[in-house]
Design an enzyme around this catalytic site. Sequence first.
Site, mmCIF file in Angstrom:
data_model
loop_
_atom_site.group_PDB
_atom_site.id
_atom_site.type_symbol
_atom_site.label_atom_id
_atom_site.label_comp_id
_atom_site.label_asym_id
_atom_site.label_seq_id
_atom_site.Cartn_x
_atom_site.Cartn_y
_atom_site.Cartn_z
ATOM 1 N N SER A 144 46.242 2.604 47.281
ATOM 2 C CA SER A 144 47.150 2.057 48.297
ATOM 3 C C SER A 144 47.449 3.142 49.315
ATOM 4 C CB SER A 144 48.462 1.609 47.647
ATOM 5 O OG SER A 144 49.432 1.331 48.645
ATOM 6 N N TYR A 158 55.421 3.684 42.259
ATOM 7 C CA TYR A 158 54.178 2.990 42.621
ATOM 8 C C TYR A 158 53.278 3.925 43.435
ATOM 9 C CZ TYR A 158 51.108 -0.258 45.150
ATOM 10 O OH TYR A 158 50.010 -0.894 45.691
HETATM 11 P P1 NAP Z 1 48.585 -9.731 43.248
HETATM 12 O O1 NAP Z 1 48.361 -10.793 44.263
HETATM 13 O O2 NAP Z 1 49.962 -9.534 42.701
HETATM 14 O O3 NAP Z 1 47.547 -9.962 42.032
HETATM 15 C C1 NAP Z 1 47.607 -9.106 40.947
HETATM 16 C C2 NAP Z 1 46.503 -9.438 39.991
HETATM 17 O O4 NAP Z 1 46.532 -8.465 38.934
HETATM 18 C C3 NAP Z 1 46.639 -10.781 39.333
HETATM 19 O O5 NAP Z 1 45.346 -11.314 39.120
HETATM 20 C C4 NAP Z 1 47.305 -10.449 38.003
HETATM 21 O O6 NAP Z 1 47.005 -11.396 36.989
HETATM 22 C C5 NAP Z 1 46.632 -9.129 37.688
HETATM 23 N N1 NAP Z 1 47.364 -8.282 36.758
HETATM 24 C C6 NAP Z 1 48.634 -7.826 36.855
HETATM 25 N N2 NAP Z 1 48.936 -7.084 35.778
HETATM 26 C C7 NAP Z 1 47.839 -7.064 34.996
HETATM 27 C C8 NAP Z 1 47.527 -6.480 33.755
HETATM 28 N N3 NAP Z 1 48.434 -5.750 33.074
HETATM 29 N N4 NAP Z 1 46.298 -6.691 33.226
HETATM 30 C C9 NAP Z 1 45.371 -7.430 33.890
HETATM 31 N N5 NAP Z 1 45.612 -8.010 35.081
HETATM 32 C C10 NAP Z 1 46.838 -7.830 35.617
HETATM 33 O O7 NAP Z 1 48.128 -8.293 43.801
HETATM 34 P P2 NAP Z 1 47.313 -7.837 45.107
HETATM 35 O O8 NAP Z 1 48.280 -7.701 46.214
HETATM 36 O O9 NAP Z 1 46.090 -8.645 45.276
HETATM 37 O O10 NAP Z 1 46.954 -6.343 44.672
HETATM 38 C C11 NAP Z 1 45.715 -5.986 44.099
HETATM 39 C C12 NAP Z 1 45.640 -4.467 44.118
HETATM 40 O O11 NAP Z 1 45.779 -3.996 45.466
HETATM 41 C C13 NAP Z 1 46.751 -3.780 43.317
HETATM 42 O O12 NAP Z 1 46.226 -2.664 42.648
HETATM 43 C C14 NAP Z 1 47.725 -3.337 44.385
HETATM 44 O O13 NAP Z 1 48.495 -2.221 43.997
HETATM 45 C C15 NAP Z 1 46.785 -3.005 45.520
HETATM 46 N N6 NAP Z 1 47.413 -3.024 46.841
HETATM 47 C C16 NAP Z 1 47.977 -4.159 47.319
HETATM 48 C C17 NAP Z 1 48.574 -4.121 48.573
HETATM 49 C C18 NAP Z 1 49.232 -5.325 49.174
HETATM 50 O O14 NAP Z 1 49.974 -5.180 50.168
HETATM 51 N N7 NAP Z 1 49.010 -6.530 48.656
HETATM 52 C C19 NAP Z 1 48.571 -2.921 49.317
HETATM 53 C C20 NAP Z 1 47.981 -1.800 48.785
HETATM 54 C C21 NAP Z 1 47.395 -1.858 47.542
HETATM 55 P P3 NAP Z 1 48.165 -12.392 36.391
HETATM 56 O O15 NAP Z 1 48.653 -13.193 37.563
HETATM 57 O O16 NAP Z 1 47.474 -13.195 35.348
HETATM 58 O O17 NAP Z 1 49.228 -11.474 35.850
#
Ligand code: NAP
Length: 249
Positions: A144, A158
């Site tokens: 991130s 985080y």
């Molecule tokens: P999201 O929409 O909240 O989706 C999270 C995913 O991770 C879901 O499929 C969830 O599955 C799964 N997950 C959560 N805890 C888990 C665990 N313990 N074991 C296995 N799966 C797990 O997240 P996102 O925004 O797409 O983020 C994806 C990645 O990008 C993350 O690493 C996040 O830190 C990074 N990121 C996101 C942003 C942003 O602004 N969105 C910015 C920078 C970085 P369930 O629903 O089944 O729990």
Amino acid sequence: MKQPLTLITGGSRGIGAATARLCAARGHRVVINYARDAAAAERVACELREQGGQALALQADISVEAEVLRLFEEIDRQWGRLDGLVNNAGIVDTRARVDEMSLARVERMFAINVFGSFLCAREAVRRMSRRHGGSGGAIVNVSSVAARAGSAGQYVDYAASKAAIDTFTLGLAREVADEGIRVNAVRPGITETDIHASGGEPERAWALAGQIPMQRPGRPEEIAHAIAWLLSDEASYTTGAVLDVGGGR
Ligand code: NAP
């Protein structure tokens, strides 16, 4: 490579689901890992199968070693190979200062964001490394821009977990560079997904748009394109890289 087998952790929604869709469109067979929401993961897998792809949803909490081992054993059993890993699953928490954070919160953050990615990368290396009889592969870790910014007053825990991912990426990349495995990271900026709601701020992505040089949050598909490129042979000489995809932030 013909029809690579790619595991995407947290592939049921957000950036992971967009990555699963793009990889499937490019001919990957995809394993969509999830933790709790089986219906969401099955929906993505069904959609990809209906479009002629091969996709399977597999549950495993990546912070639990036994569940990670079970996940990889299931992949061994079903396909007997692994070519790519996207360490995408990750969490945030509610806005808090460090002096308000419990140890339990920080432990959970690191257990999922850092140790979970570590465990999945370890199992992938055990299968893909030429040192272990594998035929190589690629790992992409999802970090991130918070790793650079620090996220003061929001979630320093985080940000610190993602900084650990950046260094893990560099070290592992150099460790396995001559074993046929490339390891890179993508550092998304604020992206429109459900993760912000899970931190108690569903409107966060657009609320912070003014702080982003491009004046808008990213779309999951835009992050997925960077991940898919790093997975692909087009990035054959790229390893240990951390690629910012944050609209200039
Ligand atoms: P999201 O929409 O909240 O989706 C999270 C995913 O991770 C879901 O499929 C969830 O599955 C799964 N997950 C959560 N805890 C888990 C665990 N313990 N074991 C296995 N799966 C797990 O997240 P996102 O925004 O797409 O983020 C994806 C990645 O990008 C993350 O690493 C996040 O830190 C990074 N990121 C996101 C942003 C942003 O602004 N969105 C910015 C920078 C970085 P369930 O629903 O089944 O729990």
